[in-house]
Scaffold this active site. Structure first.
Site, PDB file in Angstrom:
ATOM      1  N   LYS A  62       5.689  -5.368   2.954  1.00  0.00           N
ATOM      2  CA  LYS A  62       4.667  -5.310   4.010  1.00  0.00           C
ATOM      3  C   LYS A  62       3.297  -5.412   3.367  1.00  0.00           C
ATOM      4  O   LYS A  62       3.030  -4.780   2.349  1.00  0.00           O
ATOM      5  CB  LYS A  62       4.782  -4.009   4.803  1.00  0.00           C
ATOM      6  CG  LYS A  62       5.922  -4.013   5.798  1.00  0.00           C
ATOM      7  CD  LYS A  62       5.857  -2.846   6.759  1.00  0.00           C
ATOM      8  CE  LYS A  62       6.171  -1.545   6.083  1.00  0.00           C
ATOM      9  NZ  LYS A  62       7.559  -1.499   5.560  1.00  0.00           N
TER      10      LYS A  62
ATOM     11  N   PHE B 248       0.813  -1.221   0.000  1.00  0.00           N
ATOM     12  CA  PHE B 248       0.000   0.000   0.000  1.00  0.00           C
ATOM     13  C   PHE B 248       0.846   1.271   0.000  1.00  0.00           C
ATOM     14  O   PHE B 248       0.401   2.330   0.443  1.00  0.00           O
ATOM     15  CB  PHE B 248      -0.930   0.005   1.216  1.00  0.00           C
ATOM     16  CG  PHE B 248      -0.220  -0.305   2.514  1.00  0.00           C
ATOM     17  CD1 PHE B 248       0.379   0.687   3.263  1.00  0.00           C
ATOM     18  CD2 PHE B 248      -0.153  -1.622   2.962  1.00  0.00           C
ATOM     19  CE1 PHE B 248       1.038   0.391   4.446  1.00  0.00           C
ATOM     20  CE2 PHE B 248       0.503  -1.925   4.154  1.00  0.00           C
ATOM     21  CZ  PHE B 248       1.102  -0.920   4.897  1.00  0.00           C
ATOM     22  N   TYR B 249       2.063   1.212  -0.544  1.00  0.00           N
ATOM     23  CA  TYR B 249       2.947   2.371  -0.566  1.00  0.00           C
ATOM     24  C   TYR B 249       2.600   3.294  -1.732  1.00  0.00           C
ATOM     25  O   TYR B 249       3.331   3.406  -2.714  1.00  0.00           O
ATOM     26  CB  TYR B 249       4.400   1.924  -0.668  1.00  0.00           C
ATOM     27  CG  TYR B 249       5.029   1.504   0.643  1.00  0.00           C
ATOM     28  CD1 TYR B 249       4.309   1.509   1.833  1.00  0.00           C
ATOM     29  CD2 TYR B 249       6.358   1.095   0.693  1.00  0.00           C
ATOM     30  CE1 TYR B 249       4.895   1.122   3.028  1.00  0.00           C
ATOM     31  CE2 TYR B 249       6.954   0.714   1.889  1.00  0.00           C
ATOM     32  CZ  TYR B 249       6.214   0.725   3.044  1.00  0.00           C
ATOM     33  OH  TYR B 249       6.806   0.346   4.218  1.00  0.00           O
ATOM     34  N   ALA B 250       1.473   3.950  -1.595  1.00  0.00           N
ATOM     35  CA  ALA B 250       1.024   4.889  -2.636  1.00  0.00           C
ATOM     36  C   ALA B 250       0.066   5.877  -1.999  1.00  0.00           C
ATOM     37  O   ALA B 250      -0.532   5.610  -0.955  1.00  0.00           O
ATOM     38  CB  ALA B 250       0.330   4.135  -3.769  1.00  0.00           C
TER      39      ALA B 250
END
Length: 346
Positions: A97, A65-67
């Protein structure tokens, strides 16, 4: 280009894996309203990997979910990187993750939930790189950690990833999890301005159990580098602008005084303040504490990685501890909410 002289091995089931002494965090390449261009990301990633001698991997840290929209942009960027530079896939150790429930910041450690998350990650990667380590980004409070670990082991047996990691767990949770299956890494925030009592407990427990501590934000989210002179230096759309230490002028000004003290130690050693902080974090344990420093610039990636070769004397380490113990830092890690509301220390 220089070659790193110092490396370590990971914990748990990855004890045969040699990695650089400083890992590379990729979060802010994409978790921003204005993602970093691919070519700049690619050069930053390559710069760190290229420093590693044969047989030593660079640990890359990504997330499902790195956005800015909590999507898979970070992993999609990595898929493009490995498509363009396939020879780099075997030269890095990829930690991801995940476990988040789609559409909300909640976590599902059921077999179905983990498999959905891992499959989402693998699809975003387009299978250009195998996931070496899968971390539960937060504890699923709806089930015992023992059940979550057994479920992760089930997915390992299916060949979807190789090793288990945890993130933002307390010492007791880490111990209970490791009793079910060897944990390779636990990711927590560690730096001279983030040395809470629970941090110390996790560090001690991980050392006892032989678990690597992936110490994220060793530079205090950039604050300890000294590049910020006032809160006006923090862009309004930057996630840090919501954090207590970056939005309160009084706290910001107080903490700057302590950054100056760290810079004074660094200057005497002829290293940067950033390198001093990274080296100090690494020195918390000779093998098991792995600073996880983020960078989107090749020059900064190299500077961070080379900090793993810096040896601090006992006096230099004591000087940093004295700053922490005598002056301390004001403000909390996030935005003033209690840890339980932020899903920290599960």
């Amino acid at each position: 280009m220089s070659t790193l002289k110092t490396f370590t091995t990971l914990g748990g089931t990855a004890s045969n894996v040699k990695v650089a002494r400083v890992a590379h965090g990729l979060m802010l390449m994409t978790w921003t309203p204005h993602p970093v261009p691919d070519e700049q990301c690619f050069e930053a990633i390559k710069a760190g990997i290229d420093l590693c001698p044969p047989g030593v991997k660079m640990m890359l840290n990504s997330g499902e979910f790195y956005a800015h929209d909590f999507g898979t942009a970070n992993l999609e960027m990595l898929s493009r990187f490995f498509e363009k530079y396939p020879e780099y896939a075997d030269r890095c150790f990829l930690s991801v993750k995940g476990g988040k429930v789609p559409g909300k910041f909640d976590f599902d450690a059921s077999v179905e939930g983990i498999k959905r998350s891992v499959n989402t990650c693998n699809e975003a990667l387009r299978h250009k790189k195998h996931i070496d380590l899968f971390e539960l980004a937060r504890v699923d409070t709806s089930r015992p950690i023992e059940e979550a670990i057994r479920n992760l082991k089930t997915i390992i047996d299916e060949g979807l990833f190789d090793h288990i990691g945890l993130s933002e767990v307390n010492a007791d949770t880490l111990r209970r999890a490791n009793a079910v299956y060897p944990i390779t890494a636990v990711e927590i925030e560690v730096s001279p301005w983030s040395m809470e009592e629970e941090t110390k407990k996790v560090l001690a427990t991980a050392t006892e159990l032989g678990v690597t501590v992936a110490a994220y934000a060793p530079l205090g989210r950039g604050f300890l580098t000294g590049k910020f002179k006032s809160i006006d230096d923090i862009p309004k759309d930057d996630m840090r602008s919501h954090h207590t230490r970056f939005k309160d002028p009084e706290i910001f000004a107080y903490n700057l005084q302590l950054v100056d003290k760290l810079k004074a130690i660094a200057e005497k050693k002829d290293v940067t303040a950033a390198q001093l902080s990274i080296a100090w974090v690494a020195a918390l344990h000779p093998t098991l504490v792995l600073p996880l420093a983020g960078s989107s610039h090749p020059k900064r990636t190299i500077e961070n990685a080379l900090a793993g070769d810096i040896e601090l004397s006992e006096e230099e380490k004591k000087q940093v501890w004295d700053i922490i113990d005598t002056f301390g830092f004001k403000g909390d890690r996030y935005d003033g909410r209690p840890p339980e509301q932020l899903r920290l220390w599960g």
